[in-house]
Design an enzyme around this catalytic site. Sequence first.
Site, PDB file in Angstrom:
ATOM      1  N   SER A 120     -18.857  -1.332 -37.845  1.00  0.00           N
ATOM      2  CA  SER A 120     -17.421  -1.033 -37.780  1.00  0.00           C
ATOM      3  C   SER A 120     -16.657  -2.263 -37.317  1.00  0.00           C
ATOM      4  O   SER A 120     -17.249  -3.276 -36.928  1.00  0.00           O
ATOM      5  CB  SER A 120     -17.155   0.149 -36.852  1.00  0.00           C
ATOM      6  OG  SER A 120     -17.050  -0.294 -35.535  1.00  0.00           O
ATOM      7  N   SER A 121     -15.334  -2.149 -37.300  1.00  0.00           N
ATOM      8  CA  SER A 121     -14.486  -3.297 -36.971  1.00  0.00           C
ATOM      9  C   SER A 121     -14.609  -3.699 -35.499  1.00  0.00           C
ATOM     10  O   SER A 121     -14.130  -4.766 -35.115  1.00  0.00           O
ATOM     11  CB  SER A 121     -13.028  -2.976 -37.301  1.00  0.00           C
ATOM     12  OG  SER A 121     -12.628  -1.841 -36.580  1.00  0.00           O
ATOM     13  N   CYS A 122     -15.253  -2.869 -34.674  1.00  0.00           N
ATOM     14  CA  CYS A 122     -15.383  -3.208 -33.249  1.00  0.00           C
ATOM     15  C   CYS A 122     -16.318  -4.396 -33.022  1.00  0.00           C
ATOM     16  O   CYS A 122     -16.427  -4.897 -31.913  1.00  0.00           O
ATOM     17  CB  CYS A 122     -15.839  -2.002 -32.449  1.00  0.00           C
ATOM     18  SG  CYS A 122     -17.563  -1.606 -32.740  1.00  0.00           S
ATOM     19  N   TYR A 149     -21.739  -0.704 -27.971  1.00  0.00           N
ATOM     20  CA  TYR A 149     -21.827  -0.271 -29.365  1.00  0.00           C
ATOM     21  C   TYR A 149     -21.721  -1.487 -30.286  1.00  0.00           C
ATOM     22  O   TYR A 149     -22.492  -1.643 -31.243  1.00  0.00           O
ATOM     23  CB  TYR A 149     -20.671   0.703 -29.623  1.00  0.00           C
ATOM     24  CG  TYR A 149     -20.657   1.334 -30.982  1.00  0.00           C
ATOM     25  CD1 TYR A 149     -21.595   2.304 -31.316  1.00  0.00           C
ATOM     26  CD2 TYR A 149     -19.699   0.978 -31.926  1.00  0.00           C
ATOM     27  CE1 TYR A 149     -21.568   2.896 -32.562  1.00  0.00           C
ATOM     28  CE2 TYR A 149     -19.670   1.568 -33.170  1.00  0.00           C
ATOM     29  CZ  TYR A 149     -20.606   2.533 -33.479  1.00  0.00           C
ATOM     30  OH  TYR A 149     -20.586   3.112 -34.720  1.00  0.00           O
ATOM     31  N   LYS A 153     -24.282  -3.048 -33.153  1.00  0.00           N
ATOM     32  CA  LYS A 153     -23.884  -3.206 -34.563  1.00  0.00           C
ATOM     33  C   LYS A 153     -24.033  -4.663 -35.019  1.00  0.00           C
ATOM     34  O   LYS A 153     -24.439  -4.927 -36.154  1.00  0.00           O
ATOM     35  CB  LYS A 153     -22.437  -2.731 -34.762  1.00  0.00           C
ATOM     36  CG  LYS A 153     -22.288  -1.220 -34.625  1.00  0.00           C
ATOM     37  CD  LYS A 153     -22.996  -0.523 -35.755  1.00  0.00           C
ATOM     38  CE  LYS A 153     -22.881   0.978 -35.704  1.00  0.00           C
ATOM     39  NZ  LYS A 153     -23.693   1.645 -36.712  1.00  0.00           N
ATOM     40  N   ASN A 178     -10.848   1.840 -39.643  1.00  0.00           N
ATOM     41  CA  ASN A 178     -10.728   3.244 -39.187  1.00  0.00           C
ATOM     42  C   ASN A 178     -10.783   4.182 -40.379  1.00  0.00           C
ATOM     43  O   ASN A 178     -10.020   4.008 -41.327  1.00  0.00           O
ATOM     44  CB  ASN A 178      -9.375   3.470 -38.494  1.00  0.00           C
ATOM     45  CG  ASN A 178      -9.186   2.554 -37.325  1.00  0.00           C
ATOM     46  OD1 ASN A 178     -10.018   2.477 -36.442  1.00  0.00           O
ATOM     47  ND2 ASN A 178      -8.074   1.824 -37.319  1.00  0.00           N
ATOM     48  N   HIS A 192     -10.589  10.546 -32.901  1.00  0.00           N
ATOM     49  CA  HIS A 192      -9.791   9.352 -33.153  1.00  0.00           C
ATOM     50  C   HIS A 192      -8.323   9.730 -33.320  1.00  0.00           C
ATOM     51  O   HIS A 192      -7.987  10.898 -33.447  1.00  0.00           O
ATOM     52  CB  HIS A 192     -10.301   8.637 -34.416  1.00  0.00           C
ATOM     53  CG  HIS A 192     -11.647   8.032 -34.224  1.00  0.00           C
ATOM     54  ND1 HIS A 192     -12.686   8.212 -35.108  1.00  0.00           N
ATOM     55  CD2 HIS A 192     -12.152   7.265 -33.231  1.00  0.00           C
ATOM     56  CE1 HIS A 192     -13.753   7.570 -34.667  1.00  0.00           C
ATOM     57  NE2 HIS A 192     -13.454   6.986 -33.537  1.00  0.00           N
TER      58      HIS A 192
HETATM   59  N1  NAP Z   1     -15.549   7.244 -38.228  1.00  0.00           N
HETATM   60  C1  NAP Z   1     -14.986   6.062 -38.359  1.00  0.00           C
HETATM   61  O1  NAP Z   1     -13.755   5.906 -38.276  1.00  0.00           O
HETATM   62  C2  NAP Z   1     -15.840   4.866 -38.664  1.00  0.00           C
HETATM   63  C3  NAP Z   1     -15.179   3.666 -38.844  1.00  0.00           C
HETATM   64  C4  NAP Z   1     -15.927   2.552 -39.126  1.00  0.00           C
HETATM   65  C5  NAP Z   1     -17.297   2.641 -39.199  1.00  0.00           C
HETATM   66  N2  NAP Z   1     -17.932   3.812 -39.016  1.00  0.00           N
HETATM   67  C6  NAP Z   1     -19.405   3.781 -39.048  1.00  0.00           C
HETATM   68  O2  NAP Z   1     -19.961   4.713 -39.926  1.00  0.00           O
HETATM   69  C7  NAP Z   1     -21.210   5.175 -39.409  1.00  0.00           C
HETATM   70  C8  NAP Z   1     -21.193   6.694 -39.363  1.00  0.00           C
HETATM   71  O3  NAP Z   1     -20.102   7.130 -38.560  1.00  0.00           O
HETATM   72  P1  NAP Z   1     -19.500   8.608 -38.656  1.00  0.00           P
HETATM   73  O4  NAP Z   1     -18.072   8.506 -38.294  1.00  0.00           O
HETATM   74  O5  NAP Z   1     -19.901   9.241 -39.941  1.00  0.00           O
HETATM   75  O6  NAP Z   1     -20.268   9.294 -37.451  1.00  0.00           O
HETATM   76  P2  NAP Z   1     -20.683  10.840 -37.302  1.00  0.00           P
HETATM   77  O7  NAP Z   1     -19.728  11.703 -38.024  1.00  0.00           O
HETATM   78  O8  NAP Z   1     -20.915  11.079 -35.855  1.00  0.00           O
HETATM   79  O9  NAP Z   1     -22.090  10.873 -38.049  1.00  0.00           O
HETATM   80  C9  NAP Z   1     -23.207  10.221 -37.546  1.00  0.00           C
HETATM   81  C10 NAP Z   1     -24.434  10.908 -38.091  1.00  0.00           C
HETATM   82  O10 NAP Z   1     -25.602  10.281 -37.546  1.00  0.00           O
HETATM   83  C11 NAP Z   1     -26.505  11.300 -37.136  1.00  0.00           C
HETATM   84  N3  NAP Z   1     -27.348  10.830 -36.041  1.00  0.00           N
HETATM   85  C12 NAP Z   1     -26.979  10.378 -34.829  1.00  0.00           C
HETATM   86  N4  NAP Z   1     -28.056  10.087 -34.095  1.00  0.00           N
HETATM   87  C13 NAP Z   1     -29.143  10.357 -34.856  1.00  0.00           C
HETATM   88  C14 NAP Z   1     -30.532  10.272 -34.656  1.00  0.00           C
HETATM   89  N5  NAP Z   1     -31.050   9.840 -33.476  1.00  0.00           N
HETATM   90  N6  NAP Z   1     -31.357  10.644 -35.646  1.00  0.00           N
HETATM   91  C15 NAP Z   1     -30.854  11.110 -36.822  1.00  0.00           C
HETATM   92  N7  NAP Z   1     -29.545  11.218 -37.081  1.00  0.00           N
HETATM   93  C16 NAP Z   1     -28.693  10.842 -36.097  1.00  0.00           C
HETATM   94  C17 NAP Z   1     -25.587  12.387 -36.640  1.00  0.00           C
HETATM   95  O11 NAP Z   1     -26.271  13.601 -36.570  1.00  0.00           O
HETATM   96  P3  NAP Z   1     -25.900  14.612 -35.355  1.00  0.00           P
HETATM   97  O12 NAP Z   1     -24.430  14.828 -35.450  1.00  0.00           O
HETATM   98  O13 NAP Z   1     -26.721  15.802 -35.681  1.00  0.00           O
HETATM   99  O14 NAP Z   1     -26.317  13.904 -34.100  1.00  0.00           O
HETATM  100  C18 NAP Z   1     -24.502  12.382 -37.707  1.00  0.00           C
HETATM  101  O15 NAP Z   1     -24.874  13.126 -38.828  1.00  0.00           O
HETATM  102  C19 NAP Z   1     -21.372   4.532 -38.033  1.00  0.00           C
HETATM  103  O16 NAP Z   1     -22.224   3.430 -38.144  1.00  0.00           O
HETATM  104  C20 NAP Z   1     -19.991   4.080 -37.685  1.00  0.00           C
HETATM  105  O17 NAP Z   1     -19.979   2.903 -36.903  1.00  0.00           O
HETATM  106  C21 NAP Z   1     -17.240   4.931 -38.745  1.00  0.00           C
END
Ligand code: NAP
Length: 429
Positions: A120-122, A149, A153, A178, A192
């Site tokens: 992510s952008s962080c 975090y 990353k 985001n 968020h």
């Molecule tokens: N959301 C944003 O705005 C955003 C922005 C930029 C980048 N990203 C990046 O995109 C990626 C996904 O983010 P997201 O927003 O989709 O997060 P999320 O909705 O929390 O999804 C994360 C997923 O990972 C699973 N997970 C976590 N720990 C695990 C483990 N130990 N074993 C197996 N599965 C596991 C979670 O399952 P459980 O829920 O069952 O734990 C969930 O399904 C991250 O790398 C994040 O940095 C997100």
Amino acid sequence: MGDPAHDSSDFLTDKSAKIFVAGHRGLVGSAIVRKLQSLGFSNLVLRSHSELDLTRQFDVDSFFAAEKPRFVILAAAKVGGIHANNTYPADFIAINLQIQTNVIDSSFRHGVKKFLFLGSSCIYPKLAPQPIPENALLTGPLEPTNEWYAIAKIAGIKMCQAYRIQYSWDAISGMPTNLYGRNDNFHPENSHVLPALMRRFHEAKVNNAKQVVVWGTGSPLREFLHVDDLADAVVFSMDKYSGLEHLNVGSGKEVTIKDLAELVKEVVGFEGDLVWDTSKPDGTPRKLMDNSKLLGLGWTPKISLKDGLVDTYKWSIAMSNKTQSNRKAQHTNYRTGETKMIIRNVFEPEVTYGTLVIHSRSLNPQDANGYKSSYLLLGATLQLATYGFSLFEGAQLKCEGKSPNVHPGYRYLVVRMKKPDLSCSSFEF
Ligand SMILES: NC(=O)c1ccc[n+]([C@@H]2O[C@H](COP(=O)([O-])OP(=O)(O)OC[C@H]3O[C@@H](n4cnc5c(N)ncnc54)[C@H](OP(=O)(O)O)[C@@H]3O)[C@@H](O)[C@H]2O)c1
């Protein structure tokens, strides 16, 4: 060794290729799965957290040995806001390092043809130039509130680069801005800015409130990308990009928090006033990714902020309605003489969290503090895990006293659960 040349253009040609999308229940992973399915990919390998804990090296390696996916997209991570990062720094650095190290290394060892890591952008320095170019990485101190975090990353990007250099392995990284969209987190405390605003305007509308107060002046500029656009960029990168440097993934469009709030208010249909509490801090004045590298490869974002918000709001309302009818159905069906577990999906308007209510004779008021009935709770949680539920971190465990309308002598325990699968919303144990 330099950057290896790869023929990466066959990603879109074989729709039966086995693809492992790690984290497929999350905001990002679920969007990637939707996108792949819409393109006709028919051989997706998906494992929920409870089916495969990616922090467990042996389990991850056994999974790869058995499944041998051809492509891997890593969208599983421990994510959270400033509060969670500050409270659980060890979890944020350790769990993310474990997940990505296990998945990257096993992918390489078991012959995965192409791998994509998401960060992510962080990752960028707190005072990076705006818009932030990819080469701003590691040029200055990080924002201290999420450095745990961010360090994990950055290590993920570097690990992909190291495997690419040493083994000529086709591992790439994408750093999204985001994101928002279906399956976002609408939790009242740790969501968020965008889902938090949507939730507050929705609650205000439902409660006929006169005003909604938002912190700050509204002047900071932020960038948002619909998660379906991100999924599109992921597929595009898997097909078209093979390089050492990570790729920024952003819309390239900035919006002030003020304009964003006005837009969310309009989409939700809240007719009261929007009031700015200017005594509260504003945060970083501007945060925009430089997406010119990805655009130069031929990708463009397609979903406008307004359209994306309309879709997200419609989805949250549909989810809320769906869970309302689930709850009614269960209300008539839990009157038995035995200990029974009822999951009421209380999403209103908390769309990604549910509430598990355990009714039992063996509960007592001490459960609220000491988890005295931890065996009962453990049993319940383990059973739930087999249905793909997971305990929301910091779960609210509260013995609510005597169960109303159930059986004399019964009490109930409320457990907040994360992302329930709506298809199995009630069962006995
Ligand atoms: N959301 C944003 O705005 C955003 C922005 C930029 C980048 N990203 C990046 O995109 C990626 C996904 O983010 P997201 O927003 O989709 O997060 P999320 O909705 O929390 O999804 C994360 C997923 O990972 C699973 N997970 C976590 N720990 C695990 C483990 N130990 N074993 C197996 N599965 C596991 C979670 O399952 P459980 O829920 O069952 O734990 C969930 O399904 C991250 O790398 C994040 O940095 C997100």
